[in-house]
Each structure stands twice: as C-alpha cells, then as structure tokens.
Design an enzyme around this catalytic site. Structure first.
Site, short mmCIF file in Angstrom:
data_model
loop_
_atom_site.label_atom_id
_atom_site.label_comp_id
_atom_site.label_asym_id
_atom_site.label_seq_id
_atom_site.Cartn_x
_atom_site.Cartn_y
_atom_site.Cartn_z
N LYS A 121 0.79 -1.17 -0.04
CA LYS A 121 0.02 -0.15 0.02
C LYS A 121 0.75 1.27 -0.21
O LYS A 121 1.62 1.57 0.83
CB LYS A 121 -0.87 0.06 1.19
CG LYS A 121 -1.66 1.25 1.46
CD LYS A 121 -2.89 0.95 2.49
CE LYS A 121 -3.68 2.22 2.45
NZ LYS A 121 -4.86 2.04 3.54
N ASP A 226 -12.91 4.86 10.38
CA ASP A 226 -13.57 4.82 9.22
C ASP A 226 -14.16 3.25 8.82
O ASP A 226 -13.63 2.53 7.86
CB ASP A 226 -12.30 4.82 8.40
CG ASP A 226 -12.74 5.28 6.60
OD1 ASP A 226 -14.09 5.53 6.41
OD2 ASP A 226 -11.97 5.33 5.91
P1 ADP Z 1 -7.76 3.55 1.43
O1 ADP Z 1 -6.87 4.05 2.79
O2 ADP Z 1 -7.11 4.43 0.29
O3 ADP Z 1 -8.78 3.61 1.50
P2 ADP Z 1 -7.49 0.64 2.04
O4 ADP Z 1 -6.34 0.19 2.74
O5 ADP Z 1 -8.82 0.78 2.55
O6 ADP Z 1 -6.79 1.76 1.26
O7 ADP Z 1 -7.64 -0.24 0.48
C1 ADP Z 1 -8.05 0.16 -0.69
C2 ADP Z 1 -8.65 -1.20 -1.19
O8 ADP Z 1 -7.69 -2.01 -1.74
C3 ADP Z 1 -9.42 -2.00 -0.45
O9 ADP Z 1 -10.77 -1.86 -0.59
C4 ADP Z 1 -9.25 -3.54 -1.07
O10 ADP Z 1 -9.88 -3.82 -1.80
C5 ADP Z 1 -7.65 -3.61 -1.19
N1 ADP Z 1 -6.87 -4.18 -0.20
C6 ADP Z 1 -6.11 -3.19 0.67
N2 ADP Z 1 -5.60 -4.11 1.54
C7 ADP Z 1 -5.56 -5.16 1.05
C8 ADP Z 1 -5.27 -6.60 1.53
N3 ADP Z 1 -4.17 -6.47 2.47
N4 ADP Z 1 -5.48 -7.57 0.88
C9 ADP Z 1 -6.46 -7.61 -0.16
N5 ADP Z 1 -6.92 -6.56 -0.87
C10 ADP Z 1 -6.53 -5.31 0.08
MG MG Z 2 -10.03 2.29 2.81
#
Ligand code: ADP
Ligand code: MG
Length: 473
Positions: A121, A226
């Site tokens: 991320k 959130d």
């Molecule tokens: P943001 O802070 O931009 O909202 P998130 O951490 O919520 O980011 O991640 C955005 C999207 O990425 C999630 O809705 C999911 O679909 C995907 N995602 C994030 N982390 C994971 C993970 N560990 N495994 C699988 N998908 C993930």
């Molecule tokens: Mg998110």
C-alpha cells in the site's frame, strides 16, 4: 498515478545516489537547491546534473526554478526509493497489478522470491484532499512549510504500527510485514470488500462479528473512525478482516464517542439496506451496554464499554510510532473532523497558493497524475543492488497527518426517498442498536430477511497471479 516499475531497470547506482540526495535535501528544503543535491551526492564534477536530467526524464524528480534552481522528489521518485529499499531487504522481488485505489493510496500486489503474493500500500496524502488541507491552514501556519511525502510516510508508519499491534492482539487484520517511507507491505487478504458482496449466508453472524469488533476495539482503547463496508474484507467463509488504519483514534480523544457512534451507525445502515436486516421488536432493555434514555437515546452506549486507553501504546512504540507522532496525527484529525473533512477532486490540481509558497504542494502538482485507474502490470527482479538509501525520512520536522475517510457512512443505495423517513429510520436504528449489542453479547438472536438474488462479489479482482518477468537492472 501510474507506477511503472520497469523504469527501475534503467536506473544506475548513481541515479539512486542522486535521488537519495534529493530526498535528504528535502529534510530542510521544499525545493532542494541543485548545488546542495550535488554536494550531498558527491559525484564527480558535473555528474549530478547529468543524472538529474535522467531522473527528470523518468519523472522521479520535479524541477523548480521559480525561486532558485532546485528539485524535489515526486511520488514516483519516492515510490522507487521505497520499493528499492524493500526489494533490497528481501521483502518482495516483483511488483504486480494494482488491486485497489483509495482516495489517498494505491494498492498493488507484490511477490516474494518464493512466489508468495503480498500487498503493497503506497500512501498518497494530498492527492485529493486539498481543500481539507487548506482548511488546516491555521493549524499549519506556524510551520514555514509542509511536505506531502512526509505526511504520507507518517500515515504509513501509523498504519503499520496499528496493524502490527492489532494483529498481536488477535484482531482480524492483515499481517503487517514491513514498512518503508510511505509504503506498507502486508499479507494479501483472500476476499472482497464487503461493499462488493450482495448476499451473505449468515448476515446476522457477520453483522454481530463486525459490531463486536468495534466494541472490542474500544475495549482496547481504539476507534477505527472509518469502519465501513469499504474497509471490511470478507472471504468465502464469511470471515471478516478489517483494513485501513491511518485515521484511528484513541478512546480518550475528546470526540471519541462521536466517532464510535458513527462507526456503529455505518454498519447498521449498510446491513439494513444491503441485507435487509431487521430485528425483533423491542423487548426489555439490554443490560448495561445500551443507554435507553437521555442523550444516547437508546443507542449502544460508548460510555458503558470498559475501555483501556493506552493498552496498545507499548506495541505502537515498538513499531517506531512515537507518542509525538500520535499526538500530531490526533491533533490534525481533530481539526479535520471539525472542518467537516470535505474534499473535492477539483482541488486535486490546485496549487496551495495561499500558503505563500507554491512549492509546498508536492503531490498536487504531480506531473504524472493522469488518474489511478490504469492498471500497470510490471515486474522487477533485482539482481544488482545499488547502495542502500542513506535515509528513509523525508523531513526532520514532525507534521500533522492528513486523515481522509474515503466514504464516511457510505449510503450504498443512494435512495433520496430515504431522507423523508429520517425520523422513522432514526427510531429503527435506535432499536436495532439495542438488539445488536445484545446479539454481540450472545444474549439475543437477530432476525434477518434475506435478499432473494445473489451475487457474491467479484472474485476476479483477487485471483490474479503476479506476473513475473525477471527483469534485471
Ligand atoms: P484507502 O486507505 O485508500 O481506503 P485501503 O487500505 O482501504 O486504502 O485499501 C483500498 C482497497 O485495496 C481495499 O478496499 C481492498 O479492496 C484493497 N486492499 C487493501 N488492503 C488489502 C489486503 N491486505 N488484501 C487484499 N486487498 C486489499
Ligand atoms: Mg479504505
């Protein structure tokens, strides 16, 4: 913003040396004077300038000559530094496709040497939230400058620290693997964001689990802030995993109750609308956890949860997330929430001129910001390992984080007629809260009416393999 890691292949040791020099210079300069880059890099005469040209070509640095001849890192340059560091550490060796995009993050699959797929991320604070940050001007005004890259680093550090601490306390979160700069590496969750799921086998159980998680978090001194269907992952066995922690606050926060109530409300709303979840008519009041009168109006009562603020402090500190970082972030979140936290994509490309320093807004003028959607499939396999970056910190100063809730209390149906029934809805929600907390505590059974049609999310998004091309650079 595209992340084309193929360019990594073409970068030499000197390229990384100069890129790192720009990063180091940004500890004290928004725009690093070219001479300073040259001095830090220490290449033989003229070498630095040639390299800078190459970095410019790949959009890893941005040239600014408005006040003096200088450079700053772009997000892409920052991405490359983080990726290279993590690859050198052996955390992963290939970058795959983009699997998620938030307002302020890009999420990619990455693969380890042995083929294990992980998630990377990349935090991108400032990408969308310009208005929100502008509204923070008072708070920021004591600072001569601020730095999006630094804020993104702080967001990543916070996310990593919380993920690790929560995992150690057996909360269902991805496994926190490593963190560098604005980048967090975690395990891949085999599932779908709840928002994609149209039918559940056991919506009542899932609902109870989720509400139970909010309560348990509070018992551990934390509020997610959130907690909605975008940040809850669910797998085929309807196992829940929560993600996305940069905005978490402590239960000792002065607005803790409001954030807690909002998280609860988001879950109720979503389950009512998506899964048609309803509850038995009200019976007797639930012991202890539900306030039935006064300002709480029958809601799940935040004040009656036994909380242990500070419970995770030790773990958080162990991850390098200091009390000072935490204070800065919470202070900022506080201002953010008071201002309503609005944001607007239109603001994305605006310069924050009113700060009196055009060069402050690194991300806003990101030159390659042609939208996050274009999924770039690239891989890298690093054989030659250029010198490790001399620093992973962009700035010495501690600055506030920019928290952004992506879809606060998202109304999935978007039905305008729902607004007409606000009062009725509020009453029902109050009743539902009572039922829910009782159910969470195993005292009462929920009744659900289920949708007849089904479509269990979109699997495709998580089933792909990372493509590996074994490219050398
Ligand atoms: P943001 O802070 O931009 O909202 P998130 O951490 O919520 O980011 O991640 C955005 C999207 O990425 C999630 O809705 C999911 O679909 C995907 N995602 C994030 N982390 C994971 C993970 N560990 N495994 C699988 N998908 C993930
Ligand atoms: Mg998110």
């Amino acid at each position: 913003m595209k992340l084309d890691v193929n360019a990594l292949r073409y970068l030499s040791k000197d390229d990384f040396r100069v890129l790192t020099a720009v990063e180091m210079g940004m500890r004290n300069h928004e725009i690093v004077p070219a001479e300073l880059v040259d001095r830090i890099a220490g290449l033989k005469h003229g070498g630095t300038y040639k390299v800078l040209k190459n970095l410019l070509k790949h959009k890893l640095v941005h040239h600014d000559s408005s006040k003096y001849d200088g450079f700053r890192l772009t997000y892409l340059g920052y991405d490359f530094l983080a990726i290279k560091t993590l690859v050198n550490r052996g955390v992963f060796s290939a970058v795959g496709r983009q699997i998620g995009v938030g307002k302020e993050s890009d999420i990619f699959e990455v693969a380890t040497e042995d083929g294990t797929v992980l998630v990377m991320k990349l935090h991108r604070l400032g990408r969308v939230s310009f208005r929100a940050v502008k509204s923070k001007r008072d708070y920021l005004s004591h600072r001569s400058s601020y730095n999006w890259l630094y804020l993104s680093r702080l967001a990543a550090l916070k996310e990593f620290a919380f993920m690790k601490a929560l995992g150690e306390h057996e909360f269902p979160v991805p496994t926190a693997i490593d963190c560098n700069r604005h980048c967090v590496v975690m395990s891949l969750i085999q599932g779908y964001p709840l928002v994609q799921v149209k039918q559940l086998q056991n919506p009542d159980d899932v609902f109870e689990t989720i509400i139970g998680l909010i309560v348990r978090l509070a018992e551990h001194g934390l509020i997610h802030c959130d907690f909605n269907e975008f940040n809850i992952m669910i797998d085929d066995n309807e196992k829940i995993t929560m993600i996305d922690f940069p905005q978490m606050v402590s239960v000792s926060h002065r607005n803790a109750k409001m954030y807690f109530d909002r998280d609860i409300e988001c879950v109720f709303k979503f389950f009512r609308k998506r899964f048609n979840l309803s509850y038995e008519e009200e019976r007797e009041h639930d012991e202890g956890l539900v306030c039935d009168s006064g300002e709480d109006g029958g809601r799940l009562c935040f004040s009656s949860i036994e909380k242990s603020a500070g419970f995770l402090d030790k773990e958080l500190a162990a991850s390098g997330f200091t009390t000072k970082d935490q204070d800065d972030i919470q202070k900022y979140i506080e201002g953010e929430k008071e201002d309503g936290g609005e944001d607007d994509a239109e603001d994305e490309d605006e310069d924050d001129d009113e700060d009196g320093d055009d060069e402050d807004d690194a991300a806003a003028e990101e030159e390659d910001d042609d939208g996050p959607i274009g999924v770039q499939i690239s891989s890298l396999k690093i054989a030659d390992q250029p010198e490790e970056s001399a620093t992973s910190n962009i700035a010495d100063e501690k600055e506030p984080l920019v928290p952004e809730n992506e879809e606060d209390c998202a109304d999935v149906s978007g039905d305008s007629e729902d607004n007409e029934n606000d009062d009725e809805l509020a009453k029902r929600l109050d009743k539902e809260r009572k039922r829910a907390i009782a159910a969470v505590r195993g005292r009462r059974k929920l009744i659900t009416s289920r949708n007849s049609y089904k479509d269990k999310g979109r699997k495709s998004s998580l089933n792909s393999k990372v493509q590996r091309q074994a490219l050398k650079w």
